[in-house]
Design a protein around this motif. Structure first.
Motif, PDB file in Angstrom:
ATOM      1  N   GLU A   1      16.443 -13.870 -20.949  1.00 22.29           N
ATOM      2  CA  GLU A   1      17.642 -13.085 -21.187  1.00 22.29           C
ATOM      3  C   GLU A   1      17.588 -12.409 -22.556  1.00 22.29           C
ATOM      4  O   GLU A   1      17.288 -13.053 -23.556  1.00 22.29           O
ATOM      5  N   ALA A   2      17.857 -11.104 -22.564  1.00 15.90           N
ATOM      6  CA  ALA A   2      17.907 -10.312 -23.796  1.00 15.90           C
ATOM      7  C   ALA A   2      18.637  -9.017 -23.485  1.00 15.90           C
ATOM      8  O   ALA A   2      18.455  -8.442 -22.420  1.00 15.90           O
TER       9      ALA A   2
ATOM     10  N   GLN B   1      16.150 -19.748 -27.067  1.00 13.01           N
ATOM     11  CA  GLN B   1      16.643 -18.369 -26.990  1.00 13.01           C
ATOM     12  C   GLN B   1      16.213 -17.548 -28.209  1.00 13.01           C
ATOM     13  O   GLN B   1      16.034 -16.349 -28.107  1.00 13.01           O
ATOM     14  N   SER B   2      16.059 -18.201 -29.360  1.00 16.17           N
ATOM     15  CA  SER B   2      15.729 -17.483 -30.589  1.00 16.17           C
ATOM     16  C   SER B   2      14.245 -17.161 -30.712  1.00 16.17           C
ATOM     17  O   SER B   2      13.885 -16.131 -31.259  1.00 16.17           O
TER      18      SER B   2
ATOM     19  N   THR C   1      17.541  -7.996 -29.185  1.00 16.73           N
ATOM     20  CA  THR C   1      18.946  -8.367 -29.301  1.00 16.73           C
ATOM     21  C   THR C   1      19.249  -9.362 -28.192  1.00 16.73           C
ATOM     22  O   THR C   1      19.058  -9.060 -27.012  1.00 16.73           O
ATOM     23  N   LYS C   2      19.692 -10.554 -28.587  1.00 12.44           N
ATOM     24  CA  LYS C   2      19.991 -11.594 -27.613  1.00 12.44           C
ATOM     25  C   LYS C   2      21.293 -11.286 -26.894  1.00 12.44           C
ATOM     26  O   LYS C   2      22.029 -10.387 -27.280  1.00 12.44           O
ATOM     27  N   LYS C   3      21.595 -12.063 -25.865  1.00 13.94           N
ATOM     28  CA  LYS C   3      22.804 -11.832 -25.077  1.00 13.94           C
ATOM     29  C   LYS C   3      24.075 -12.022 -25.889  1.00 13.94           C
ATOM     30  O   LYS C   3      25.093 -11.427 -25.583  1.00 13.94           O
TER      31      LYS C   3
END
Length: 157
Positions: free
Chosen positions: A121-122, A50-51, A140-142
């Motif tokens: 996802e973001a 995710q990062s 910007t992540k979730k």
């Protein structure tokens, strides 16, 4: 010639039973530790995915389309888009409904942004062009964490 009859002792029953219980307990401890290690590794792997994936994806698109005047920042349907102009078509990167999306459109064709393909996802994508020719890309992540990377056009002299 007679057979000797041995007397049965309680230790003959208790020792194998104790040995079985020690083995079962050891196996259970190894299983629980393995499950904990697997869970931690899976969480760490998901966090790293995710990062790094959104910024790595954008950076790869950026460098693949890096030539003079082909990278633009536009607003379309109220969203900021990173646009890569190629001969005959454009690729839009933007966020919508919690996803980083990609939309490839032929020139002079109007397609709504909701038609884009979900990439990862973001929550938000922000791109700014700095004075020294760098692009600051922030995703910007979730969970609200902001990831930023500076990208420089390699084709520029």
């Amino acid at each position: 010639m007679g057979f000797r009859h041995t007397k049965k002792h309680m230790i003959d029953f208790i020792f194998p039973l104790t040995l079985l219980l020690v083995f079962a307990l050891s196996a259970m401890i190894v299983l629980l530790l393995s499950a904990r290690i697997y869970s931690a590794q899976t969480s760490r792997s998901e966090y790293n995915y995710q990062s790094t994936t959104p910024l790595a994806y954008i950076a790869e698109k950026f460098h693949a389309n890096d030539s003079e005047e082909t990278i633009l920042i536009k607003r379309k349907e109220g969203r900021q888009c990173l646009v890569f102009q190629q001969k005959g078509y454009a690729t839009y990167l933007y966020t919508d409904n919690g996803w980083l999306k990609e939309l490839i459109v032929r020139d002079h064709v109007s397609v709504p942004l909701k038609s884009g393909k979900n990439v990862i996802e973001a929550k938000n994508l922000s791109v700014t062009h700095t004075r020294n020719g760098l692009y600051r890309v922030t995703v910007t992540k979730k969970d609200g964490t902001r990831l930023t990377r500076l990208l420089a056009g390699r084709s520029r002299s």
